[in-house]
Design a protein around this motif. Structure first.
Motif, PDB file in Angstrom:
ATOM      1  N   ILE A 164      16.278   8.885  16.268  1.00 41.65           N
ATOM      2  CA  ILE A 164      15.009   8.190  16.039  1.00 41.65           C
ATOM      3  C   ILE A 164      15.038   7.454  14.709  1.00 41.65           C
ATOM      4  O   ILE A 164      15.570   7.956  13.717  1.00 41.65           O
ATOM      5  CB  ILE A 164      13.842   9.214  16.035  1.00 41.65           C
ATOM      6  CG1 ILE A 164      13.777   9.941  17.378  1.00 41.65           C
ATOM      7  CG2 ILE A 164      12.508   8.526  15.742  1.00 41.65           C
ATOM      8  CD1 ILE A 164      12.868  11.163  17.363  1.00 41.65           C
ATOM      9  N   LEU A 165      14.459   6.259  14.708  1.00 42.17           N
ATOM     10  CA  LEU A 165      14.325   5.473  13.485  1.00 42.17           C
ATOM     11  C   LEU A 165      12.865   5.455  13.060  1.00 42.17           C
ATOM     12  O   LEU A 165      11.969   5.299  13.880  1.00 42.17           O
ATOM     13  CB  LEU A 165      14.796   4.038  13.725  1.00 42.17           C
ATOM     14  CG  LEU A 165      14.638   3.064  12.551  1.00 42.17           C
ATOM     15  CD1 LEU A 165      15.645   3.394  11.467  1.00 42.17           C
ATOM     16  CD2 LEU A 165      14.795   1.624  13.018  1.00 42.17           C
ATOM     17  N   ARG A 166      12.650   5.600  11.753  1.00 40.36           N
ATOM     18  CA  ARG A 166      11.290   5.555  11.243  1.00 40.36           C
ATOM     19  C   ARG A 166      11.250   4.696   9.979  1.00 40.36           C
ATOM     20  O   ARG A 166      12.086   4.854   9.080  1.00 40.36           O
ATOM     21  CB  ARG A 166      10.785   6.962  10.921  1.00 40.36           C
ATOM     22  CG  ARG A 166       9.320   6.982  10.488  1.00 40.36           C
ATOM     23  CD  ARG A 166       8.797   8.402  10.366  1.00 40.36           C
ATOM     24  NE  ARG A 166       7.369   8.433  10.101  1.00 40.36           N
ATOM     25  CZ  ARG A 166       6.636   9.547  10.101  1.00 40.36           C
ATOM     26  NH1 ARG A 166       7.212  10.704  10.361  1.00 40.36           N
ATOM     27  NH2 ARG A 166       5.355   9.504   9.851  1.00 40.36           N
ATOM     28  N   LEU A 167      10.269   3.800   9.921  1.00 42.80           N
ATOM     29  CA  LEU A 167      10.058   2.955   8.754  1.00 42.80           C
ATOM     30  C   LEU A 167       8.870   3.502   7.977  1.00 42.80           C
ATOM     31  O   LEU A 167       7.784   3.672   8.536  1.00 42.80           O
ATOM     32  CB  LEU A 167       9.779   1.514   9.180  1.00 42.80           C
ATOM     33  CG  LEU A 167      10.775   0.882  10.167  1.00 42.80           C
ATOM     34  CD1 LEU A 167      10.348  -0.537  10.503  1.00 42.80           C
ATOM     35  CD2 LEU A 167      12.192   0.901   9.600  1.00 42.80           C
ATOM     36  N   ASN A 168       9.073   3.775   6.702  1.00 45.50           N
ATOM     37  CA  ASN A 168       8.017   4.355   5.873  1.00 45.50           C
ATOM     38  C   ASN A 168       7.546   3.369   4.815  1.00 45.50           C
ATOM     39  O   ASN A 168       8.371   2.745   4.126  1.00 45.50           O
ATOM     40  CB  ASN A 168       8.523   5.622   5.166  1.00 45.50           C
ATOM     41  CG  ASN A 168       8.930   6.710   6.146  1.00 45.50           C
ATOM     42  OD1 ASN A 168       8.199   7.033   7.060  1.00 45.50           O
ATOM     43  ND2 ASN A 168      10.119   7.260   5.945  1.00 45.50           N
ATOM     44  N   HIS A 169       6.245   3.225   4.683  1.00 47.31           N
ATOM     45  CA  HIS A 169       5.649   2.348   3.671  1.00 47.31           C
ATOM     46  C   HIS A 169       4.576   3.124   2.929  1.00 47.31           C
ATOM     47  O   HIS A 169       3.627   3.635   3.535  1.00 47.31           O
ATOM     48  CB  HIS A 169       5.033   1.111   4.333  1.00 47.31           C
ATOM     49  CG  HIS A 169       4.299   0.219   3.373  1.00 47.31           C
ATOM     50  ND1 HIS A 169       4.945  -0.683   2.561  1.00 47.31           N
ATOM     51  CD2 HIS A 169       2.968   0.099   3.092  1.00 47.31           C
ATOM     52  CE1 HIS A 169       4.053  -1.325   1.824  1.00 47.31           C
ATOM     53  NE2 HIS A 169       2.845  -0.873   2.125  1.00 47.31           N
ATOM     54  N   TYR A 170       4.732   3.232   1.611  1.00 40.27           N
ATOM     55  CA  TYR A 170       3.781   3.957   0.785  1.00 40.27           C
ATOM     56  C   TYR A 170       3.150   2.984  -0.208  1.00 40.27           C
ATOM     57  O   TYR A 170       3.798   2.590  -1.182  1.00 40.27           O
ATOM     58  CB  TYR A 170       4.483   5.094   0.017  1.00 40.27           C
ATOM     59  CG  TYR A 170       5.259   6.044   0.898  1.00 40.27           C
ATOM     60  CD1 TYR A 170       4.650   7.166   1.464  1.00 40.27           C
ATOM     61  CD2 TYR A 170       6.613   5.824   1.166  1.00 40.27           C
ATOM     62  CE1 TYR A 170       5.366   8.039   2.265  1.00 40.27           C
ATOM     63  CE2 TYR A 170       7.333   6.687   1.971  1.00 40.27           C
ATOM     64  CZ  TYR A 170       6.706   7.791   2.518  1.00 40.27           C
ATOM     65  OH  TYR A 170       7.430   8.643   3.320  1.00 40.27           O
ATOM     66  N   PRO A 171       1.905   2.563   0.003  1.00 34.51           N
ATOM     67  CA  PRO A 171       1.248   1.630  -0.918  1.00 34.51           C
ATOM     68  C   PRO A 171       1.103   2.258  -2.299  1.00 34.51           C
ATOM     69  O   PRO A 171       1.103   3.481  -2.438  1.00 34.51           O
ATOM     70  CB  PRO A 171      -0.130   1.397  -0.274  1.00 34.51           C
ATOM     71  CG  PRO A 171       0.031   1.835   1.148  1.00 34.51           C
ATOM     72  CD  PRO A 171       1.040   2.939   1.124  1.00 34.51           C
ATOM     73  N   PRO A 172       0.992   1.435  -3.339  1.00 35.54           N
ATOM     74  CA  PRO A 172       0.792   1.995  -4.682  1.00 35.54           C
ATOM     75  C   PRO A 172      -0.532   2.745  -4.751  1.00 35.54           C
ATOM     76  O   PRO A 172      -1.501   2.395  -4.081  1.00 35.54           O
ATOM     77  CB  PRO A 172       0.791   0.756  -5.588  1.00 35.54           C
ATOM     78  CG  PRO A 172       0.456  -0.386  -4.688  1.00 35.54           C
ATOM     79  CD  PRO A 172       1.038  -0.041  -3.354  1.00 35.54           C
ATOM     80  N   CYS A 173      -0.547   3.776  -5.558  1.00 40.51           N
ATOM     81  CA  CYS A 173      -1.744   4.608  -5.698  1.00 40.51           C
ATOM     82  C   CYS A 173      -2.046   4.791  -7.180  1.00 40.51           C
ATOM     83  O   CYS A 173      -1.154   5.183  -7.947  1.00 40.51           O
ATOM     84  CB  CYS A 173      -1.531   5.965  -5.033  1.00 40.51           C
ATOM     85  SG  CYS A 173      -2.917   7.105  -5.213  1.00 40.51           S
ATOM     86  N   PRO A 174      -3.272   4.497  -7.627  1.00 40.00           N
ATOM     87  CA  PRO A 174      -3.595   4.613  -9.063  1.00 40.00           C
ATOM     88  C   PRO A 174      -3.488   6.040  -9.589  1.00 40.00           C
ATOM     89  O   PRO A 174      -3.270   6.243 -10.779  1.00 40.00           O
ATOM     90  CB  PRO A 174      -5.029   4.083  -9.140  1.00 40.00           C
ATOM     91  CG  PRO A 174      -5.578   4.245  -7.764  1.00 40.00           C
ATOM     92  CD  PRO A 174      -4.415   4.021  -6.840  1.00 40.00           C
ATOM     93  N   LYS A 175      -3.654   7.021  -8.716  1.00 46.86           N
ATOM     94  CA  LYS A 175      -3.564   8.418  -9.144  1.00 46.86           C
ATOM     95  C   LYS A 175      -2.623   9.176  -8.210  1.00 46.86           C
ATOM     96  O   LYS A 175      -3.060   9.916  -7.326  1.00 46.86           O
ATOM     97  CB  LYS A 175      -4.945   9.064  -9.155  1.00 46.86           C
ATOM     98  CG  LYS A 175      -5.898   8.433 -10.179  1.00 46.86           C
ATOM     99  CD  LYS A 175      -7.243   9.148 -10.202  1.00 46.86           C
ATOM    100  CE  LYS A 175      -8.165   8.532 -11.245  1.00 46.86           C
ATOM    101  NZ  LYS A 175      -9.480   9.221 -11.287  1.00 46.86           N
ATOM    102  N   PRO A 176      -1.324   8.986  -8.380  1.00 45.92           N
ATOM    103  CA  PRO A 176      -0.337   9.597  -7.479  1.00 45.92           C
ATOM    104  C   PRO A 176      -0.460  11.106  -7.361  1.00 45.92           C
ATOM    105  O   PRO A 176      -0.233  11.674  -6.289  1.00 45.92           O
ATOM    106  CB  PRO A 176       1.005   9.196  -8.106  1.00 45.92           C
ATOM    107  CG  PRO A 176       0.706   8.012  -8.948  1.00 45.92           C
ATOM    108  CD  PRO A 176      -0.696   8.215  -9.450  1.00 45.92           C
TER     109      PRO A 176
END
Length: 312
Positions: free
Chosen positions: A174-186
């Protein structure tokens, strides 16, 4: 190596005087030699250490894969195609994951290696055939790489080069593409949380933003991205989590190595004995995948919970 026209004239023997002379190996000669010519002996310090991957899997559950031969241009194209995540939500939701399925957008999988191109076309339209072709090629490259890793792991377990490679041949990975937007308070972001992947092996390519952490020695460690390297995560022995960045979006591509859906997962008989009895019953990968998607969040105790569930 000597010029082509001269190669047949040189037959190395144990009595060769000039050790600096370029030489070609005539394999037919070796059968009559009492000693292997020194120039054809693999120096001990250059030989691969087969104990290293075994130790890495046991102690950390993760190791870096370098000098793998995967085209860096292909990896670059795969990351560029992840601009999909910058599209309007109404466009992305054409590929939205459907209930009961593993493929789709929104915390879902993109698809298995054999149907990637068709998947993009079927859910997004002909304009996305290029995306599908790129990820089809990427999956094929990852599948080839995963078989080479399986050979190395098989050798480290003294199972031989072919055992794990053959076991995972023709897989339904299985292939998975991950996208994590920037977060001001990680530090306050929930994200996916600590978890272990339910598959046998995960080959992860993370961008230079980084953010992957693994749990070892009772604390979390950040894995600094190495240009051109992949991260290999082993199930059961690698608890990990992604961490978001407060300034930049983070992206990664995960290839989950699985057996065929109907393949019976069973321990290698060579590894089972009185001192090391088998722990889990035989099962089908499709059954385990369904369990992790519908009944139990994947963590370090998933196999135990799955075994109990099977035997009820």
């Amino acid at each position: 190596m000597p010029p082509p026209g001269e190669r047949s004239n040189f037959l190395p023997t144990s009595g060769t005087k000039n050790q600096h002379q370029p030489s070609a190996l005539d394999a037919s000669i070796l059968g009559s030699e009492s000693d292997m010519p020194s120039q054809f002996i693999w120096p001990h310090h250059e030989r691969p250490c087969l104990e290293a991957p075994q130790l890495a899997c046991k102690k950390h559950g993760v190791f870096m894969v370098v000098n793998h031969g995967v085209d860096p241009g292909l990896v670059d194209r795969a990351h560029r195609c992840m601009d999909f995540f910058s599209m309007q939500l109404c466009e992305k939701q054409k590929a939205q994951r459907k209930i009961g399925e593993n493929s789709g957008y929104s915390s879902g999988f993109v698809g298995s290696p054999n149907i990637v191109e068709q998947y993009f076309v079927s859910v997004m339209g002909q304009d996305f055939r290029h995306f599908g072709k790129v990820y089809q090629e990427y999956c094929e490259a990852m599948n080839k790489l995963s078989m080479e890793v399986m050979e190395l792991l098989g050798l480290s377990l003294v199972l031989g080069r072919a055992y794990l490679r053959d076991f995972f041949q023709g897989n339904d990975s299985i292939l998975r593409l991950n996208h994590y937007p920037p977060c001001p308070k990680p530090d306050l972001a929930l994200g996916t949380g600590p978890h272990a992947d339910p598959t046998a092996l995960t080959i992860l390519d993370q961008d230079q933003v980084g953010g992957l952490q693994v749990f070892a020695d009772h604390q979390w460690h950040s894995l600094t991205p190495i240009p051109g390297a992949f991260v290999a995560l082993c199930y059961k022995s690698c608890l990990h989590r992604p961490v978001v960045n407060n300034e930049r979006a983070r992206r990664s591509i995960a290839f989950f190595v699985c057996t065929k859906m109907n393949k019976t997962v069973t321990p290698a008989t060579a590894l089972v004995n009185v001192e090391n009895p088998r722990i889990y019953p035989d099962f089908k990968w499709a059954t385990f995948l369904e369990f992790t998607q519908k009944h139990y969040k994947v963590n370090m105790k998933t196999l135990e919970a799955f075994s109990n569930w099977l035997q009820k």
